[in-house]
Structures are given as C-alpha cells and as structure tokens.
Design a protein around this motif. Structure first.
Motif, PDB file in Angstrom:
ATOM      1  N   HIS A  40       0.161  -2.947 -11.078  1.00  6.71           N
ATOM      2  CA  HIS A  40       1.495  -3.111 -11.686  1.00  6.71           C
ATOM      3  C   HIS A  40       1.432  -3.963 -12.960  1.00  6.71           C
ATOM      4  N   GLY A  45      -0.371  -7.950   5.447  1.00  7.32           N
ATOM      5  CA  GLY A  45      -1.435  -8.184   4.466  1.00  7.32           C
ATOM      6  C   GLY A  45      -0.860  -8.533   3.105  1.00  7.32           C
ATOM      7  N   GLY A  57       7.026   0.507  -9.639  1.00  9.07           N
ATOM      8  CA  GLY A  57       7.417  -0.684  -8.893  1.00  9.07           C
ATOM      9  C   GLY A  57       8.868  -1.011  -9.180  1.00  9.07           C
ATOM     10  N   PHE A  58       9.552  -1.569  -8.210  1.00 13.51           N
ATOM     11  CA  PHE A  58      10.961  -1.950  -8.351  1.00 13.51           C
ATOM     12  C   PHE A  58      11.083  -3.264  -7.570  1.00 13.51           C
ATOM     13  N   GLY A  74       9.576  -3.742  -3.976  1.00  9.23           N
ATOM     14  CA  GLY A  74       9.529  -2.355  -3.524  1.00  9.23           C
ATOM     15  C   GLY A  74       9.011  -1.411  -4.589  1.00  9.23           C
ATOM     16  N   SER A 106       7.763  -1.286 -12.955  1.00 10.64           N
ATOM     17  CA  SER A 106       6.367  -1.207 -13.387  1.00 10.64           C
ATOM     18  C   SER A 106       5.757   0.134 -13.016  1.00 10.64           C
ATOM     19  N   ARG A 126      -3.511 -15.494 -11.588  1.00 10.37           N
ATOM     20  CA  ARG A 126      -2.768 -15.028 -12.752  1.00 10.37           C
ATOM     21  C   ARG A 126      -2.132 -16.160 -13.528  1.00 10.37           C
ATOM     22  N   PHE A 179       4.123   4.625   1.639  1.00 10.27           N
ATOM     23  CA  PHE A 179       2.952   4.145   0.907  1.00 10.27           C
ATOM     24  C   PHE A 179       1.729   4.983   1.283  1.00 10.27           C
ATOM     25  N   ARG A 202      -1.882  -8.378 -14.226  1.00  8.34           N
ATOM     26  CA  ARG A 202      -1.779  -8.115 -12.788  1.00  8.34           C
ATOM     27  C   ARG A 202      -2.831  -7.098 -12.376  1.00  8.34           C
ATOM     28  N   GLN A 242      -1.121 -14.967  -7.487  1.00  9.66           N
ATOM     29  CA  GLN A 242      -0.439 -15.780  -8.512  1.00  9.66           C
ATOM     30  C   GLN A 242      -1.311 -16.951  -8.966  1.00  9.66           C
ATOM     31  N   VAL A 277      10.522  -0.160   1.420  1.00  9.51           N
ATOM     32  CA  VAL A 277       9.453   0.532   2.152  1.00  9.51           C
ATOM     33  C   VAL A 277       9.356   0.106   3.622  1.00  9.51           C
ATOM     34  N   ALA A 283      -3.275  -3.034   5.236  1.00 14.37           N
ATOM     35  CA  ALA A 283      -3.527  -3.687   3.951  1.00 14.37           C
ATOM     36  C   ALA A 283      -5.013  -3.810   3.627  1.00 14.37           C
ATOM     37  N   VAL A 325       6.716 -13.853 -14.267  1.00 12.40           N
ATOM     38  CA  VAL A 325       7.444 -13.787 -12.992  1.00 12.40           C
ATOM     39  C   VAL A 325       6.443 -13.468 -11.874  1.00 12.40           C
TER      40      VAL A 325
HETATM   41 FE1  HDD Z   1       1.801  -4.574  -4.210  1.00 12.32          FE
HETATM   42  C1  HDD Z   1       2.149  -6.166  -7.183  1.00 12.32           C
HETATM   43  C2  HDD Z   1       4.855  -3.046  -4.666  1.00 12.32           C
HETATM   44  C3  HDD Z   1       1.332  -2.756  -1.329  1.00 12.32           C
HETATM   45  C4  HDD Z   1      -0.930  -6.395  -3.537  1.00 12.32           C
HETATM   46  N1  HDD Z   1       3.210  -4.579  -5.652  1.00 12.32           N
HETATM   47  C5  HDD Z   1       3.173  -5.307  -6.808  1.00 12.32           C
HETATM   48  C6  HDD Z   1       4.355  -5.072  -7.572  1.00 12.32           C
HETATM   49  C7  HDD Z   1       5.118  -4.191  -6.859  1.00 12.32           C
HETATM   50  C8  HDD Z   1       4.401  -3.896  -5.646  1.00 12.32           C
HETATM   51  C9  HDD Z   1       6.468  -3.633  -7.262  1.00 12.32           C
HETATM   52  C10 HDD Z   1       4.663  -5.668  -8.937  1.00 12.32           C
HETATM   53  C11 HDD Z   1       5.456  -6.921  -8.832  1.00 12.32           C
HETATM   54  C12 HDD Z   1       5.782  -7.422 -10.211  1.00 12.32           C
HETATM   55  O1  HDD Z   1       6.542  -6.721 -10.919  1.00 12.32           O
HETATM   56  O2  HDD Z   1       5.264  -8.460 -10.582  1.00 12.32           O
HETATM   57  N2  HDD Z   1       2.831  -3.121  -3.242  1.00 12.32           N
HETATM   58  C13 HDD Z   1       4.110  -2.712  -3.528  1.00 12.32           C
HETATM   59  C14 HDD Z   1       4.610  -1.874  -2.453  1.00 12.32           C
HETATM   60  C15 HDD Z   1       3.610  -1.784  -1.525  1.00 12.32           C
HETATM   61  C16 HDD Z   1       2.504  -2.584  -2.018  1.00 12.32           C
HETATM   62  C17 HDD Z   1       5.989  -1.253  -2.408  1.00 12.32           C
HETATM   63  C18 HDD Z   1       3.597  -1.059  -0.223  1.00 12.32           C
HETATM   64  C19 HDD Z   1       4.640  -0.868   0.505  1.00 12.32           C
HETATM   65  N3  HDD Z   1       0.434  -4.552  -2.731  1.00 12.32           N
HETATM   66  C20 HDD Z   1       0.423  -3.749  -1.618  1.00 12.32           C
HETATM   67  C21 HDD Z   1      -0.666  -4.127  -0.756  1.00 12.32           C
HETATM   68  C22 HDD Z   1      -1.307  -5.176  -1.361  1.00 12.32           C
HETATM   69  C23 HDD Z   1      -0.604  -5.414  -2.606  1.00 12.32           C
HETATM   70  C24 HDD Z   1      -0.986  -3.486   0.581  1.00 12.32           C
HETATM   71  C25 HDD Z   1      -2.489  -5.979  -0.946  1.00 12.32           C
HETATM   72  C26 HDD Z   1      -2.992  -6.063   0.238  1.00 12.32           C
HETATM   73  N4  HDD Z   1       0.745  -5.972  -5.229  1.00 12.32           N
HETATM   74  C27 HDD Z   1      -0.326  -6.630  -4.724  1.00 12.32           C
HETATM   75  C28 HDD Z   1      -0.810  -7.746  -5.623  1.00 12.32           C
HETATM   76  C29 HDD Z   1       0.192  -7.675  -6.806  1.00 12.32           C
HETATM   77  C30 HDD Z   1       1.088  -6.511  -6.419  1.00 12.32           C
HETATM   78  C31 HDD Z   1      -2.247  -7.730  -5.936  1.00 12.32           C
HETATM   79  C32 HDD Z   1      -0.366  -7.597  -8.211  1.00 12.32           C
HETATM   80  C33 HDD Z   1       0.428  -8.568  -9.040  1.00 12.32           C
HETATM   81  C34 HDD Z   1       1.223  -9.290  -8.101  1.00 12.32           C
HETATM   82  O3  HDD Z   1       0.981  -8.836  -6.844  1.00 12.32           O
HETATM   83  O4  HDD Z   1       1.984 -10.206  -8.349  1.00 12.32           O
HETATM   84  O5  HDD Z   1      -0.716  -8.953  -4.969  1.00 12.32           O
END
Ligand code: HDD
Length: 688
Positions: free
Chosen positions: A71, A353, A127-128, A143, A110, A365, A149, A68, A362, A217, A154, A332
């Motif tokens: 996370h 975003g 991460g939760f 979350g 995470s 990945r 945040f 990823r 995904q 959040v 985004a 997952v």
């Molecule tokens: Fe994110 C993963 C939580 C903002 C883009 N995010 C990811 C995971 C968590 C969060 C818990 C891990 C999920 C898992 O266990 O597979 N992220 C947050 C929270 C945010 C947040 C609470 C703000 C409130 N994230 C955020 C933004 C972006 C992303 C603003 C992009 C614009 N996040 C991602 C991602 C990930 C990710 C790149 C990486 C792996 C995945 O999604 O599946 O899409």
C-alpha cells in the motif's frame, strides 16, 4: 514558529524582507544568502565551515523514509463521521452512542502492490483505511474495496506479497499481477480463488476512489455495556454509486495521467463536491455463525447481504484536503489493533496476525515508538500514561512520577479504570497448541462461483478477458493450466473461455477440491458493480471537445445541463487558448486535445463546424478522442458537421443509441442518457 510558506515569494530572494518572513536555518538563525555556498574566493573551493549549506544538504539527504511495504501508493484526506442511528444495544463505543455525534477522521486510499510512484489505475485491490479520532481514542478500520482476502492465515502474507511484487532478480513488473510469480503462488493456493474472482472483476480498476465500496473484511465484535457481544462486518457504501473503467481505458489513463485517482479526489474536495459513504454493519450472533455454511472467522468468505442485511448507521464525509502530503498521508500510521472500548477482535487468524504487523511496521517506517506524537497519528482525546523517551519524544509527561503504582501523585495521576477501560470480550478458549487450518475453512470454490454467477453478462465477459490477459503474461504453461483447473471448479463456461483465450488445445483436469463445494448458493445482486450503479451523472465528468465554429448555444446548453445534474464539465480544444465559437466568442480550454484524451472523461461531446472537422480529421489525438470514446462504450454527443472527423475515426457508420445529435436543443436529454454511465451494448460491435 510554523514553517514559512515558500509559495509566497520564495523565488524573489533579493527583495528586502520584513523581520517576520526572514528565512532561518532549522536552528532558527537568520539566513542572509540561500543561493551561494561559502567559498574561499569567488572561484575557489567551497568551505566545510558553511554551517548553513551543510545543514540544508544534511536535511535534504535524509528526507526519505521507507515506503510502506505494501500500500505504498496512497492518498489521504480528512473528513468526519456522523452517526445517523445509535446502537448502544450492540456496542458501548462512544462513537456509536449518540445520533448526530461527529467524529473527525482521516482516510487513506491506496493500491497494494505498486511502489510510491506507480500509476493509480493499476489493476489492483484498493486500500480503504479510516482513522476515527474518537473521544475514547483512535479506532482504525483498515479495510479494502473488496470484502475478502487472498489468504486465510497471516503467516502466508509475506509469500503472497513477494509473489505479487516485482520479481526479485529483474525488478519488474511494477504494480501488476500479470506475471508468473503471482499466478504461480495463486494457483498453488486454492484458498485464493474467491479473491481471484474479485480481483479479475472490474472492482480492481475503479473509476475513482469516490465510486467504490469499502469493507472491514474480518468479522469483528461489538460489545455493549452489559458485556454482550455480537459479531459485525463493516461496509462502506459510496453515495455516488459504484463505477469502474474498462481495462483498455485503464492502460491509457495510466499513461496519460498516472495521478488519475488522487487528482480526482483532490479536485472533488477542492471544488466542494465532498464524497460521502454510508457506514453499514452486518450484525449476527453465534446461532447464525453456527448455521452459516462457512466459517465466519475465514477472511476468504463474505456473508451475503441477502442473508444478513447491511444496516446503515452513519455517514463519512471527506471534506478537507491535506495541507502537506508527507506530514499527513505519508506519516499516517494505521493499525488494526487500534480499537476502542465496545469494539473487539475475533479469532480470525488473518486479523490476529495483522494486529502484530501494523504496529511493528510503523517502527521501521516512522523510525521509533513515538509515532503517536506525530499530529496526524495523535489522538484528539487526552492521553495519559507513563510511557516515555525514545526517538523524537514530543510529549514526555511532566513531574517526578513515571511509574505506577506510586505514592507521589496523591491519586491524581493516570490510573487504570476497570469500568471505562478497554476489556477484552471474555470468550472461553481452550485447545491443544498446533499449527493447523480448521476443516471449516476448506471450501474454496463455492463463494467464488457465487460471485461469478452474480455478475451481469458484461461483467462476466470482462472477468474472463482479465483472466485471459493476466495468464497470457505467464510464460509457464503449467501455471496457466493449473489456474484453468481451478476455474473448472468455479464455472465450466469461464474455464472454457479462458482456455480458448489462451489457445489451449484441451481443458486441463479440474483441480482436486479439498471439500465438496456447496453448489446451490444463490446469486447476490450486491456483488455486481453494474447492478449498483447510480443511474445518474452526478459527480461524473463530461469532456466537450470544441473547435472553431462550434455552436455557442449548444456548448452552453451542455455545460448547463451537466452542471444541473451535479456533473463536472471540461472544455478540450485543439489549442489550450481555446476555440472561437459561432457567435465569435473565444471559449478558453481546460485541456489541449493531446492532454485531454477521452479516457479521462465519463462521457464526451464533439462540437465544431465542418471546416474544423475537416481540419482535424487527420489529427491523431482528435481521432483517438472519438475512437476511444466509442471503444470504451461512452455516451457521445455530436453535431452533423463532425462527420469528416467521425469518419476518420471509423465511428460514423456505427452511431448507435449511445450517440445523440445535440443540434436541436436536446442537451438535457444527453446528460440524462449519461446517467447510465456506459452504453454496454456497443461492446458486442466489431468495427471495420
Ligand atoms: Fe495490510 C497496510 C489492508 C492483510 C500487513 N493493509 C495496509 C493498508 C491497508 C491494508 C488498507 C494501508 C494502510 C495505509 O493507508 O497506511 N491488509 C489490509 C486488508 C487485509 C490486509 C484489508 C486483509 C483483510 N496486511 C494484511 C496482512 C498483513 C498486513 C495479513 C500482515 C501479516 N498491511 C500490512 C503492513 C502494512 C499494511 C505491512 C504496510 C504499511 C502499514 O501496514 O502501515 O503492516
């Protein structure tokens, strides 16, 4: 046929096999020899012809998928959500409509910045993410353990993450924000200041996933059967209360056991101590949103629990470890866009975003659009549509029809359903197209200040020390000064502590605030970890360091009292074979002393006779065990005979009310003391 369980005799390859456990190739062809590549002569070259060997190596070569992008380091577990209070007046989501209804779940915890192999106790947001397999499809609540945040929009996410991850030229530092790039970006992003308070607090070094909160959040919407919408913020409250470790402890745990958090979760579930969280909702309407001094679409703001109480509506129980880490935890795919009828988005620009990013990532990945066919991602309700084909398609629909409308299926194929189907809340929207941040998002300091003043003095000290530590890893003095300039808008005392800690000659000028801060925000107890501790030792771990001659009754009494309190007990000894107790009994050890340092326990006991205490008073792991337990403000049970060891460790003359002599049958009293988790008064003591 399922995969063969290799743990059952894989090494015993020469044994005669029954037909049903014969090893096969991936094509199912029986394999006669898995040890030797086909060769031209016993010492000759290996033959390309060997389809068995080539298939095995081919598969191995392609085992990895991209980690990823954030996370990457995570740990997933199965569980279920049970509804305790129905809310049909708020939402038509079926998961919320019937008390007692149980929905299967998968939760992944995470860290954010570290790679897949990074240590669990990095100072980082956790991460939760929970996937609810509801009868109306999957709902993903993705979350963190912090309710705000870093950024409001985004579009800034790639910059934030680039700055936090290792610098691109040198490829370090791993899994930490204590470096120039991160603080450079942050100090140039005033909107991050509230989050900075949270990440510099002990929230980012949780003792265990089991002892931390979770937050959705964003403001989401709940929509009822009549189409009425309410705003909602989601909260996870751990039944075991909140707890974090101390920074010095975290550094040592990472060296000792980089898997500290995943091991803790695995062990808890494996031993039947299923962790639980209550799901709480803060519900509010447009009238509240209008009078709230901040924008409810701004993800850098909380809604204090004093303003809108958290209403508990259900409980998450994590009760099942995964069968296979890759198949479940790694594959997952959480997507914020996964909502069900009755739950909807708001215009929070961060959430909007995210709704693009998660689905998009995904593909990279998991390799194609059919990741919903992977069992961990597949809904547990019927899935009916005309999507088809693509890489690794497992569930293409049967029959001739793959489009709609059609006249082939006599109305029996899947059709839209305006009543049951998801409908977006028809919020009126208008406005000029522009790239602009709303003026209502401009106050970056008020809630940062509120967070700081809500902490206990111990927590404020930790926060100041964390900021000082992190900024001391910044080489550029202008970055340090810029950060202290922001702190002056949050709390002058904190700014001064950090400036002094960094050895600054004078306080830098306060940063220019885009908007006059709201200065009269009241402290909120919900923001402190220590004010939300459990006052119980349940679910915690006692480490009893036992050497020869330890009094058998005292050891037993401590074990019994810990067990009665719902705590876990481990025996540590100079040898893993154990120690011989006063009654001649040999007590087996769970850990050898250098593999069981006190940092991995919540409280410790040291029990041995004087001869042993003399034998080990120059033994470094034994000294560290005692000294670290003291330095980390842990409760310490002892007997007078340990004096020589405690003197070497430099703590004998500093025995305070966090120590208890348990030689007089008072083990229960010690475990009760441990309910406070740490003896914080000790943090003020300076040892020789
Ligand atoms: Fe994110 C993963 C939580 C903002 C883009 N995010 C990811 C995971 C968590 C969060 C818990 C891990 C999920 C898992 O266990 O597979 N992220 C947050 C929270 C945010 C947040 C609470 C703000 C409130 N994230 C955020 C933004 C972006 C992303 C603003 C992009 C614009 N996040 C991602 C991602 C990930 C990710 C790149 C990486 C792996 C995945 O999604 O599946 O899409």
């Amino acid at each position: 046929m399922g995969q063969q369980d290799l743990s059952k005799g894989g090494a015993n390859h020469q044994k005669a096999r029954g037909a049903d456990d014969t090893m096969t190739s991936a094509q199912g062809a029986p394999v006669s020899d898995d040890q030797n590549w086909l060769k031209a002569g016993a010492r000759g070259p290996s033959l390309l012809e060997d389809q068995i060997a080539r298939e095995k190596i081919f598969h191995f070569d392609h085992e990895r998928i991209p980690e990823r992008v954030v996370h990457a380091r995570g740990y997933g577990v199965h569980g279920h959500f049970e509804l305790k209070e129905a809310i049909p007046e708020l939402s038509r989501a079926k998961i919320f409509n019937q008390v007692g209804k149980k929905v299967p779940t998968f939760t992944r915890f995470s860290t954010v910045a570290g790679n897949k192999g990074s240590p669990d106790l990095a100072r980082d947001v956790r991460g939760f993410a929970t996937k609810f397999y509801t009868e109306d499809g999957n709902w993903d609540l993705v979350g963190n353990n912090i309710p705000v945040f870093f950024i409001q929009d985004a579009i800034k996410f790639p910059d934030l993450i680039h700055a936090a991850k290792p610098a691109p030229d040198r490829g370090f530092p791993q899994a930490q924000t204590a470096h120039d790039n991160f603080w450079d970006f942050i100090s140039l992003s005033p909107e991050s200041m509230h989050m900075v308070m949270w990440i510099m607090s002990d929230r980012t070094i949780p003792r265990s996933f089991r002892f931390m909160e979770g937050f959705g959040v964003h403001s989401f919407r709940l929509v009822n059967a009549e189409g009425k919408s309410s705003y909602v913020k989601f909260h996870w409250k751990p039944k075991l209360g909140l707890q974090s470790v101390i920074w010095n402890e975290a550094l040592k745990v990472n060296g000792m056991d980089p898997d500290f958090h995943r091991r803790d979760m695995w062990d808890a579930i494996d031993s039947g101590n299923f962790p639980q969280w209550d799901l709480g909702i803060q519900v509010f309407d447009d009238a509240f949103a209008d009078r709230f001094p901040f924008d409810i679409l701004d993800a850098t703001k909380i809604i204090p629990e004093e303003d809108v109480p958290v209403r508990i509506i259900g409980t998450l129980t994590l009760d099942n470890n995964v069968d296979n880490f890759f198949a479940e935890t790694e594959q997952v795919a959480f997507c914020t866009q996964n909502v069900v009828p009755g739950i909807d988005f708001t215009n929070d620009p961060l959430l909007q975003g995210r709704n693009f990013s998660y689905l998009d990532t995904q593909l990279k990945r998991l390799g194609g659009p059919n990741f919903t066919h992977i069992p961990i991602n597949a809904p547990k309700c019927p899935v009916r549509h005309y999507q088809q084909d693509g890489h690794m398609a497992m569930t293409n629909p049967k029959g001739r029809v793959n489009y709609e409308p059609n006249s082939w299926d006599h109305g029996e194929g899947p059709r839209e359903n305006p009543e049951a189907g998801f409908t977006s809340f028809p919020e009126p929207v208008e406005g000029a197209k522009l790239r602009e941040r709303s003026e209502t998002f401009a106050d970056h300091y008020s809630q940062a200040r509120q967070f700081f003043i809500s902490q206990t003095p111990v927590e404020q000290t930790h926060l100041g020390a964390a900021l000082t530590f992190e900024l001391s890893k910044c080489d550029r003095e202008d970055i340090r000064a810029r950060m202290v300039g922001h702190l002056r808008n949050i709390d002058e005392g904190l700014a001064k502590t950090v400036a002094d800690g960094l050895g600054m000659d004078e306080l830098p000028a306060a940063a220019k605030a885009a908007r006059e801060p709201v200065t009269d925000l009241k402290p909120s107890d919900a923001l402190s970890i220590l004010k939300n501790g459990p006052n119980s030792f349940k679910g915690r771990k006692l480490g009893i360091y036992v050497a020869d001659g330890a009094d058998a009754d005292t050891v037993q009494a401590l074990q019994d009292a810990a067990e009665a309190a719902g705590a876990i007990c481990e025996i540590i000894a100079p040898h893993v074979g154990g120690a011989t107790l006063s009654n001649g009994q040999k007590l087996k050890a769970d850990q050898k002393i250098d593999g069981g340092p006190s940092v991995v326990y919540d409280a410790v006991a040291v029990l041995m006779n004087e001869e042993s205490a003399r034998r080990y008073n120059a033994d470094k792991p034994s000294i560290d065990f005692v000294n670290d337990a003291f330095a980390h403000a842990k409760f310490i049970a002892y007997v007078p005979a340990v004096q020589p060891l405690f003197e070497s460790a430099g703590v004998w003359n500093y025995r305070d009310d966090g120590f208890l002599d348990v030689s007089s049958g008072n083990a229960g009293q010690f475990i009760e003391m441990c309910g406070k988790l740490r003896f914080w008064n000790r943090e003020d003591v300076k040892q020789d």
